[in-house]
Design a protein around this motif. Structure first.
Motif, PDB file in Angstrom:
ATOM      1  N   LEU A 138       2.777  -7.698  17.644  1.00 62.79           N
ATOM      2  CA  LEU A 138       3.496  -7.889  16.384  1.00 62.79           C
ATOM      3  C   LEU A 138       3.295  -9.300  15.836  1.00 62.79           C
ATOM      4  CD1 LEU A 138       6.803  -6.004  17.159  1.00 62.79           C
ATOM      5  CD2 LEU A 138       5.282  -5.518  15.239  1.00 62.79           C
ATOM      6  N   GLU A 171       1.602 -10.410  12.212  1.00 67.20           N
ATOM      7  CA  GLU A 171       2.305 -11.255  11.241  1.00 67.20           C
ATOM      8  C   GLU A 171       1.586 -12.581  11.022  1.00 67.20           C
ATOM      9  OE1 GLU A 171       6.959 -10.047  11.566  1.00 67.20           O
ATOM     10  OE2 GLU A 171       6.132 -11.081  13.290  1.00 67.20           O
ATOM     11  N   ARG A 194       4.723  -6.109   4.999  1.00 61.76           N
ATOM     12  CA  ARG A 194       6.017  -6.047   5.677  1.00 61.76           C
ATOM     13  C   ARG A 194       6.339  -4.613   6.094  1.00 61.76           C
ATOM     14  NH1 ARG A 194       8.341  -8.137   9.229  1.00 61.76           N
ATOM     15  NH2 ARG A 194       7.230  -9.920   8.347  1.00 61.76           N
ATOM     16  N   ARG A 195       6.040  -3.645   5.230  1.00 64.54           N
ATOM     17  CA  ARG A 195       6.251  -2.234   5.576  1.00 64.54           C
ATOM     18  C   ARG A 195       5.411  -1.861   6.790  1.00 64.54           C
ATOM     19  NH1 ARG A 195       4.866   1.705   0.884  1.00 64.54           N
ATOM     20  NH2 ARG A 195       5.376   3.189   2.557  1.00 64.54           N
ATOM     21  N   VAL A 212       4.242  -3.853   9.164  1.00 64.17           N
ATOM     22  CA  VAL A 212       4.780  -4.510  10.352  1.00 64.17           C
ATOM     23  C   VAL A 212       5.993  -3.755  10.874  1.00 64.17           C
ATOM     24  CG1 VAL A 212       5.934  -6.585  11.209  1.00 64.17           C
ATOM     25  CG2 VAL A 212       3.871  -6.794   9.805  1.00 64.17           C
ATOM     26  N   GLU A 213       6.878  -3.350   9.961  1.00 66.17           N
ATOM     27  CA  GLU A 213       8.069  -2.608  10.388  1.00 66.17           C
ATOM     28  C   GLU A 213       7.686  -1.267  10.997  1.00 66.17           C
ATOM     29  OE1 GLU A 213      11.118  -3.704  10.553  1.00 66.17           O
ATOM     30  OE2 GLU A 213      10.518  -5.639   9.714  1.00 66.17           O
ATOM     31  N   ARG A 226       6.488  -1.954  14.407  1.00 65.31           N
ATOM     32  CA  ARG A 226       7.634  -2.256  15.268  1.00 65.31           C
ATOM     33  C   ARG A 226       8.312  -0.959  15.727  1.00 65.31           C
ATOM     34  NH1 ARG A 226       9.640  -6.119  12.532  1.00 65.31           N
ATOM     35  NH2 ARG A 226       8.955  -7.805  13.892  1.00 65.31           N
ATOM     36  N   ASP A 227       8.458   0.011  14.825  1.00 69.22           N
ATOM     37  CA  ASP A 227       9.008   1.312  15.213  1.00 69.22           C
ATOM     38  C   ASP A 227       8.208   1.911  16.368  1.00 69.22           C
ATOM     39  OD1 ASP A 227      10.947   1.226  13.260  1.00 69.22           O
ATOM     40  OD2 ASP A 227      10.043   2.749  11.978  1.00 69.22           O
ATOM     41  N   ARG A 284       6.186   5.311   9.842  1.00 65.04           N
ATOM     42  CA  ARG A 284       6.046   4.328   8.758  1.00 65.04           C
ATOM     43  C   ARG A 284       4.766   3.499   8.916  1.00 65.04           C
ATOM     44  NH1 ARG A 284      11.331   5.512   9.349  1.00 65.04           N
ATOM     45  NH2 ARG A 284      12.556   5.716   7.426  1.00 65.04           N
ATOM     46  N   THR A 318       2.683   3.897   5.235  1.00 66.31           N
ATOM     47  CA  THR A 318       2.351   2.736   4.416  1.00 66.31           C
ATOM     48  C   THR A 318       0.969   2.892   3.796  1.00 66.31           C
ATOM     49  OG1 THR A 318       3.712   1.265   5.770  1.00 66.31           O
ATOM     50  CG2 THR A 318       1.992   0.237   4.441  1.00 66.31           C
ATOM     51  N   CYS A 343      13.568   2.535   0.021  1.00 69.01           N
ATOM     52  CA  CYS A 343      14.573   2.354   1.074  1.00 69.01           C
ATOM     53  C   CYS A 343      15.895   3.032   0.740  1.00 69.01           C
ATOM     54  CB  CYS A 343      14.814   0.871   1.323  1.00 69.01           C
ATOM     55  SG  CYS A 343      13.317  -0.028   1.821  1.00 69.01           S
ATOM     56  N   THR A 348      14.891   7.589   2.862  1.00 71.02           N
ATOM     57  CA  THR A 348      14.896   7.199   4.271  1.00 71.02           C
ATOM     58  C   THR A 348      15.081   8.411   5.162  1.00 71.02           C
ATOM     59  OG1 THR A 348      15.732   4.976   3.796  1.00 71.02           O
ATOM     60  CG2 THR A 348      16.105   5.830   6.010  1.00 71.02           C
TER      61      THR A 348
END
Length: 368
Positions: A114, A118, A151-152, A154-155, A158-159, A193, A197, A213, A218
């Motif tokens: 991650l 970033e 950012r989407r 990366v999130e 992360r999920d 996600r 993206t 969002c 969601t």
């Protein structure tokens, strides 16, 4: 004489899939995307030997990418495809069952991955083919995506990594989670996600954050992710059925809860999956109606969610990674595929929410 592969614990053949969505769509440049992606893999030496290369290509990551994004900019689809080949290599490491791949190792790698996405200059991953390929992906992703799209992404990553770490922790503890815990956290490892993206990027659609969002969208995204995760647990079951303790997936969670065999748990898994599919189609139809006044980007995003669900089934049907799994074959069979049937109606009647807090709140969005 070669012995036939051992039979599936799920029984003979997969259950019918209820999927009232457009099927068998694929990007017109799929062959070009696959060819260029494989050249990229070979240029970075992602696979250490011909056997690993064969199993890496057996993921059919190009087919997956071009089915869930059947239109749009070919360069974006290519970059997404290369990410998927790379991520599947990581996924295979996480699912290897090796004593070296415990929760600590999965978390350690995930955090470093991650931070590299970033800020690719952090230098927190060891040098090697995987890292060099990753840095190429990250550099090109930063150049292509807007800050919000990045950012989407990366999130979404992360999920995926959180879900993988949670599953690794359950395996390390040798504990099968309860059903509510699993449906709340298990599908994160699917990386919904992470994938979606790129659908918007390829079409150059940029929904405002307050739309993307919103509670309804969601829920719709989470519902799509649950259906795709449940389907993957069926298609991929044989690939991991040698692991002890048993793989944390929907079938095994239900079998543990009900004290039954995996084959007996399949109808229970399908029933829960179909209830969420009914929610997904109903909520998507409501949002399409709400956007009928001219929000083309939202309608295309809703269509993309459908491509994600239906395209995932079509891809897994033909992926040797699942149809000729490594725990049964020395090499993938190039033409291996499942015989898939589609159901005309869901396996359960009624539209009421299931008795699971992690899912029940989704149904409130149907009449919002």
């Amino acid at each position: 004489m070669t012995e036939p592969p051992r039979p599936s614990l799920l029984g003979a053949g997969l259950p019918p899939f209820y999927c009232p969505l457009p099927r068998d769509l694929v990007h017109p440049e799929a062959k070009e995307v696959e060819s260029r992606a494989v050249r990229w893999l070979d240029a970075f030496g992602l696979y250490p030997d011909p056997v690993e290369r064969a199993w890496g290509l057996a993921t059919h990551s190009a087919d997956f990418s071009c089915r869930i994004i059947p239109d749009g900019d070919v360069e974006a689809v290519l970059l997404f495809t290369q990410w998927n080949y790379w991520a599947n290599a990581v996924d295979d490491w996480q699912d290897s069952g090796s004593d070296e791949v415990g929760t600590a190792a999965v978390v350690e790698h995930g955090v470093r991955l991650l931070r590299t996405i970033e800020d690719p200059g952090t230098s927190v991953l060891p040098d090697g083919p995987m890292t060099r390929a990753l840095l190429d992906l990250v550099d090109r992703t930063h150049a292509l995506l807007t800050p919000y799209e990045l950012r989407r992404f990366v999130e979404g990553t992360r999920d995926w990594l959180l879900g993988a770490a949670w599953r690794a922790a359950r395996a390390e503890e040798r504990s099968m989670p309860g059903l509510n815990d699993f449906v709340a956290m298990g599908p994160l490892a699917n990386g919904t996600r992470f994938s979606l993206t790129w659908s918007d990027v390829a079409r150059r659609d940029r929904l405002p954050a307050e739309v993307l969002c919103s509670p309804a969208l969601t829920v719709l995204t989470d519902a799509a992710g649950f259906v795709v995760s449940a389907d993957n647990d069926l298609f991929s079951y044989d690939k991991d059925d040698h692991l002890e303790p048993r793989e944390v997936n929907l079938v095994n969670v239900l079998a543990h809860q009900e004290g039954c065999s995996p084959a007996e748990a399949v109808p229970l898994a399908v029933a829960l999956r179909d209830r969420v599919m009914v929610l997904f189609t109903g909520l998507r139809a409501r949002l399409e109606e709400d956007s009928s006044g001219g929000d083309g980007e939202l309608r295309r995003h809703l269509a993309a969610l459908g491509h994600y669900v239906a395209g995932s089934i079509a891809w897994q049907t033909r992926a040797p990674r699942y149809a000729s799994p490594r725990n049964r074959y020395e090499l993938p069979l190039p033409d291996a595929e499942f015989t898939v049937r589609y159901a005309e109606r869901p396996s359960v009647a009624g539209t009421e929410p299931p008795d699971l807090p992690a899912l029940a709140s989704w149904w409130r969005q149907l009449h919002g």
